[in-house]
Write a protein that holds these residues in place. Structure first.
Motif, PDB file in Angstrom:
ATOM      1  N   ASP A   2       0.824  -1.226   0.000  1.00 37.22           N
ATOM      2  CA  ASP A   2       0.000   0.000   0.000  1.00 37.22           C
ATOM      3  C   ASP A   2       0.849   1.263   0.000  1.00 37.22           C
ATOM      4  OD1 ASP A   2      -2.436  -1.446   0.061  1.00 37.22           O
ATOM      5  OD2 ASP A   2      -2.249  -1.692   2.230  1.00 37.22           O
ATOM      6  N   VAL A   3       1.813   1.299  -0.904  1.00 37.64           N
ATOM      7  CA  VAL A   3       2.706   2.457  -0.997  1.00 37.64           C
ATOM      8  C   VAL A   3       2.036   3.539  -1.841  1.00 37.64           C
ATOM      9  CG1 VAL A   3       4.959   3.256  -1.789  1.00 37.64           C
ATOM     10  CG2 VAL A   3       4.719   0.968  -0.796  1.00 37.64           C
ATOM     11  N   ASN A   4       2.016   4.768  -1.347  1.00 38.68           N
ATOM     12  CA  ASN A   4       1.410   5.864  -2.102  1.00 38.68           C
ATOM     13  C   ASN A   4       2.321   6.295  -3.257  1.00 38.68           C
ATOM     14  OD1 ASN A   4       3.441   7.459  -0.943  1.00 38.68           O
ATOM     15  ND2 ASN A   4       2.093   8.197   0.693  1.00 38.68           N
ATOM     16  N   ASP A   5       1.809   7.163  -4.091  1.00 35.03           N
ATOM     17  CA  ASP A   5       2.537   7.578  -5.292  1.00 35.03           C
ATOM     18  C   ASP A   5       3.868   8.243  -4.955  1.00 35.03           C
ATOM     19  OD1 ASP A   5       0.511   6.602  -6.837  1.00 35.03           O
ATOM     20  OD2 ASP A   5      -0.483   8.540  -7.134  1.00 35.03           O
ATOM     21  N   GLU A   6       3.880   9.073  -3.926  1.00 30.32           N
ATOM     22  CA  GLU A   6       5.110   9.768  -3.555  1.00 30.32           C
ATOM     23  C   GLU A   6       6.187   8.790  -3.093  1.00 30.32           C
ATOM     24  OE1 GLU A   6       6.667  13.301  -0.502  1.00 30.32           O
ATOM     25  OE2 GLU A   6       4.592  12.573  -0.411  1.00 30.32           O
ATOM     26  N   GLY A   7       5.804   7.878  -2.220  1.00 29.31           N
ATOM     27  CA  GLY A   7       6.757   6.894  -1.723  1.00 29.31           C
ATOM     28  C   GLY A   7       7.220   5.947  -2.819  1.00 29.31           C
ATOM     29  N   ARG A   8       6.296   5.562  -3.697  1.00 30.92           N
ATOM     30  CA  ARG A   8       6.629   4.682  -4.809  1.00 30.92           C
ATOM     31  C   ARG A   8       7.675   5.322  -5.726  1.00 30.92           C
ATOM     32  NH1 ARG A   8       4.264   0.448  -7.580  1.00 30.92           N
ATOM     33  NH2 ARG A   8       2.548   0.436  -6.063  1.00 30.92           N
ATOM     34  N   LYS A   9       7.423   6.589  -6.084  1.00 33.40           N
ATOM     35  CA  LYS A   9       8.336   7.281  -6.995  1.00 33.40           C
ATOM     36  C   LYS A   9       9.727   7.433  -6.376  1.00 33.40           C
ATOM     37  CE  LYS A   9       8.748  11.331  -9.973  1.00 33.40           C
ATOM     38  NZ  LYS A   9      10.182  11.455  -9.761  1.00 33.40           N
ATOM     39  N   MET A  10       9.749   7.766  -5.112  1.00 38.11           N
ATOM     40  CA  MET A  10      11.022   7.972  -4.437  1.00 38.11           C
ATOM     41  C   MET A  10      11.837   6.680  -4.401  1.00 38.11           C
ATOM     42  SD  MET A  10      11.662   9.581  -0.659  1.00 38.11           S
ATOM     43  CE  MET A  10      13.320   9.903  -0.053  1.00 38.11           C
ATOM     44  N   LEU A  11      11.168   5.592  -4.090  1.00 34.38           N
ATOM     45  CA  LEU A  11      11.865   4.302  -3.986  1.00 34.38           C
ATOM     46  C   LEU A  11      12.268   3.787  -5.364  1.00 34.38           C
ATOM     47  CD1 LEU A  11      12.885   2.104  -2.154  1.00 34.38           C
ATOM     48  CD2 LEU A  11      10.601   1.087  -2.120  1.00 34.38           C
ATOM     49  N   GLU A  12      11.379   3.914  -6.331  1.00 37.07           N
ATOM     50  CA  GLU A  12      11.701   3.449  -7.681  1.00 37.07           C
ATOM     51  C   GLU A  12      12.845   4.245  -8.299  1.00 37.07           C
ATOM     52  OE1 GLU A  12       7.480   1.581  -9.309  1.00 37.07           O
ATOM     53  OE2 GLU A  12       7.934   3.705  -9.682  1.00 37.07           O
ATOM     54  N   ASP A  13      12.827   5.564  -8.103  1.00 38.31           N
ATOM     55  CA  ASP A  13      13.890   6.404  -8.657  1.00 38.31           C
ATOM     56  C   ASP A  13      15.239   6.065  -8.038  1.00 38.31           C
ATOM     57  OD1 ASP A  13      12.055   7.640 -10.251  1.00 38.31           O
ATOM     58  OD2 ASP A  13      11.920   9.491  -9.070  1.00 38.31           O
ATOM     59  N   LEU A  14      15.244   5.846  -6.735  1.00 33.82           N
ATOM     60  CA  LEU A  14      16.496   5.536  -6.049  1.00 33.82           C
ATOM     61  C   LEU A  14      17.039   4.181  -6.505  1.00 33.82           C
ATOM     62  CD1 LEU A  14      18.255   4.370  -3.511  1.00 33.82           C
ATOM     63  CD2 LEU A  14      18.380   6.807  -4.003  1.00 33.82           C
ATOM     64  N   CYS A  15      16.137   3.191  -6.644  1.00 30.84           N
ATOM     65  CA  CYS A  15      16.569   1.865  -7.096  1.00 30.84           C
ATOM     66  C   CYS A  15      17.097   1.912  -8.525  1.00 30.84           C
ATOM     67  CB  CYS A  15      15.408   0.875  -6.992  1.00 30.84           C
ATOM     68  SG  CYS A  15      15.028   0.372  -5.292  1.00 30.84           S
ATOM     69  N   LYS A  16      16.476   2.709  -9.354  1.00 30.60           N
ATOM     70  CA  LYS A  16      16.956   2.850 -10.729  1.00 30.60           C
ATOM     71  C   LYS A  16      18.352   3.460 -10.749  1.00 30.60           C
ATOM     72  CE  LYS A  16      15.694   4.839 -15.207  1.00 30.60           C
ATOM     73  NZ  LYS A  16      14.686   5.631 -15.963  1.00 30.60           N
ATOM     74  N   LEU A  17      18.551   4.444  -9.918  1.00 32.61           N
ATOM     75  CA  LEU A  17      19.845   5.107  -9.828  1.00 32.61           C
ATOM     76  C   LEU A  17      20.934   4.159  -9.326  1.00 32.61           C
ATOM     77  CD1 LEU A  17      21.462   7.804  -9.967  1.00 32.61           C
ATOM     78  CD2 LEU A  17      20.811   8.157  -7.567  1.00 32.61           C
ATOM     79  N   LYS A  18      20.552   3.293  -8.391  1.00 31.57           N
ATOM     80  CA  LYS A  18      21.524   2.378  -7.781  1.00 31.57           C
ATOM     81  C   LYS A  18      21.655   1.052  -8.536  1.00 31.57           C
ATOM     82  CE  LYS A  18      22.864   2.915  -3.892  1.00 31.57           C
ATOM     83  NZ  LYS A  18      24.066   3.462  -3.242  1.00 31.57           N
ATOM     84  N   GLY A  19      20.814   0.861  -9.551  1.00 33.93           N
ATOM     85  CA  GLY A  19      20.860  -0.391 -10.304  1.00 33.93           C
ATOM     86  C   GLY A  19      20.256  -1.569  -9.548  1.00 33.93           C
ATOM     87  N   ILE A  20      19.283  -1.283  -8.697  1.00 27.66           N
ATOM     88  CA  ILE A  20      18.621  -2.325  -7.905  1.00 27.66           C
ATOM     89  C   ILE A  20      17.336  -2.749  -8.587  1.00 27.66           C
ATOM     90  CG2 ILE A  20      17.572  -2.877  -5.687  1.00 27.66           C
ATOM     91  CD1 ILE A  20      19.389  -0.723  -4.437  1.00 27.66           C
ATOM     92  N   LYS A  21      17.164  -4.032  -8.812  1.00 29.64           N
ATOM     93  CA  LYS A  21      15.933  -4.545  -9.383  1.00 29.64           C
ATOM     94  C   LYS A  21      14.857  -4.552  -8.314  1.00 29.64           C
ATOM     95  CE  LYS A  21      13.925  -8.596 -11.656  1.00 29.64           C
ATOM     96  NZ  LYS A  21      14.188  -9.994 -12.124  1.00 29.64           N
ATOM     97  N   ILE A  22      13.760  -3.857  -8.566  1.00 32.06           N
ATOM     98  CA  ILE A  22      12.729  -3.729  -7.544  1.00 32.06           C
ATOM     99  C   ILE A  22      11.379  -4.223  -8.033  1.00 32.06           C
ATOM    100  CG2 ILE A  22      12.270  -1.325  -8.220  1.00 32.06           C
ATOM    101  CD1 ILE A  22      11.501  -0.816  -5.257  1.00 32.06           C
ATOM    102  N   GLU A  23      10.668  -4.889  -7.138  1.00 35.59           N
ATOM    103  CA  GLU A  23       9.265  -5.251  -7.357  1.00 35.59           C
ATOM    104  C   GLU A  23       8.458  -4.500  -6.311  1.00 35.59           C
ATOM    105  OE1 GLU A  23       8.339  -9.490  -8.106  1.00 35.59           O
ATOM    106  OE2 GLU A  23      10.476  -9.800  -7.805  1.00 35.59           O
TER     107      GLU A  23
END
Length: 395
Positions: free
Chosen positions: A373-394
């Motif tokens: 139940d992650v909101n849009d703000e939290g989702r974007k922050m986590l996805e952007d950081l994982c993309k930057l770090k090269g982390i595969k995220i689900e």
């Protein structure tokens, strides 16, 4: 050249419901196949699972096994084979020197059938893997298997899961496992398996993989690599026993104790084990009832652990407080490469916490945070950081 042969019913039978299978419509095909395999010198793996094969078909297979010298693996699970069919196949196994794996799970073997199989095991010197899962085997049948194990020194993997051996059956099996056997895999999914492990693992058995419910014992075996005791309701007491045994173990690399109703005390046992164990690289404690208090103990232990690379905490009662604790771990731990915190009530705030923690982390490669139940703000922050770090995220 050698071939693997799959012969399953056309409509993909998945249970014992009425369907077009070899056991009914295609009886003639079993006979044709069996006759052909009597002289075949290329097929080494035959899969006839989920085909409604009855005793008649099993008898044909038995006759084939008496002559075939190439087939090494036979899968006849999920059929309708009863005592007469078991007898035919077992008689063949007394002389067959080629079959090393037999899967006869999900049939109707019962205690009478297991008595026949046990006698075959006393003379068979080729079979290394025997799967008898879900066959209505009770304590009486276990006694027969135990007697066979006294003289059989080739069987490596024995799967008795999803039967009804009960506590008495476990005790009976333990009597015979306290011998110089060479079992490398045992699966006995039962409610009362603690005493079984306690009486067997300290004997001269060579075990490579074990799936059951353990109790007080020291795992000093030098070949045990993977231990799966999930779906056994071992509870905190069972967790204490197995974790205590693993304190000094230097060979086990994968441990699955998911779906076992572990709470705070179970988490404490896991944490104590992680303080000493330096061999474990994959730990699955998903789908338990561990709260942030238990997570705190585990994370503190992992901070000092230099081996654990994969951790599954999915579907526990972690909450935001537990996520904060995990975040603190990620800031200092660079050994974990896979982390599953799905279904942990993380929420948007928890996503931000993990994202901040990952800024300092250089080890994590895969993160599962689904169903949170992650909101849009939290989702974007986590996805952007994982993309930057090269982390595969689900997410």
């Amino acid at each position: 050249f050698f071939f693997f042969f799959f012969f399953q019913a056309e409509d993909g039978i998945r249970d014992r419901s009425p369907s077009r299978g070899l056991g009914d419509v295609y009886k003639r095909q079993v006979e044709i196949l069996s006759e052909a395999l009597k002289v075949n010198r290329t097929i080494i793996y035959l899969n006839l699972g989920r085909n409604r094969i009855t005793d008649r078909g099993a008898k044909m297979i038995g006759e084939m096994l008496k002559l075939n010298e190439t087939l090494t693996q036979l899968d006849i699970k999920n059929n309708r084979i009863e005592c007469a069919g078991v007898r035919a196949i077992s008689e063949a196994l007394k002389s067959n020197k080629a079959i090393t794996m037999l899967d006869i799970g999900y049939n109707i073997v019962g205690n009478e059938g297991i008595d026949i199989i046990g006698k075959a095991l006393m003379t068979n010197t080729a079979l290394t893997t025997l799967i008898l899962r879900s066959n209505n085997i009770e304590c009486k049948g276990i006694k027969v298997i135990g007697e066979a194990l006294k003289v059989n020194n080739t069987l490596n993997i024995l799967d008795l899961s999803q039967n009804r051996i009960g506590n008495e059956g476990a005790k009976e099996l333990a009597k015979h496992l306290n011998k110089s056997l060479h079992l490398t895999g045992i699966k006995c999914i039962e409610e009362n398996m603690k005493k079984f492990v306690g009486e067997s693992l300290n004997s001269s058995i060579t075990i490579a993989s074990l799936s059951l419910k353990p109790n007080r014992t020291k795992i000093n075996n030098e070949t045990l690599k993977e231990l799966n005791i999930s779906y056994n309701e071992i509870g905190d007491e069972g967790a204490k026993a197995i974790c205590a045994a693993l304190n000094t173990n230097v060979t086990l690399t994968r441990l699955n104790i998911g779906y076992n109703k572990l709470g705070y005390e179970g988490a404490r046992a896991v944490s104590e084990m992680l303080k000493f164990n330096r061999a474990l690289i994959n730990l699955d404690i998903s789908c338990n009832i561990i709260t942030y208090e238990g997570i705190k103990l585990i994370c503190e232990a992992i901070k000092a652990n230099t081996a654990l690379a994969q951790l599954n905490l999915n579907s526990n009662s972690i909450g935001l407080e537990g996520i904060k604790i995990i975040g603190e771990l990620l800031k200092v731990n660079n050994v974990l490469v896979q982390l599953n915190i799905g279904n942990s009530k993380m929420g948007g705030e928890g996503a931000k916490v993990i994202a901040e923690a990952l800024k300092a982390n250089v080890g994590l490669k895969q993160l599962n945070a689904t169903h949170n139940d992650v909101n849009d703000e939290g989702r974007k922050m986590l996805e952007d950081l994982c993309k930057l770090k090269g982390i595969k995220i689900e997410l």
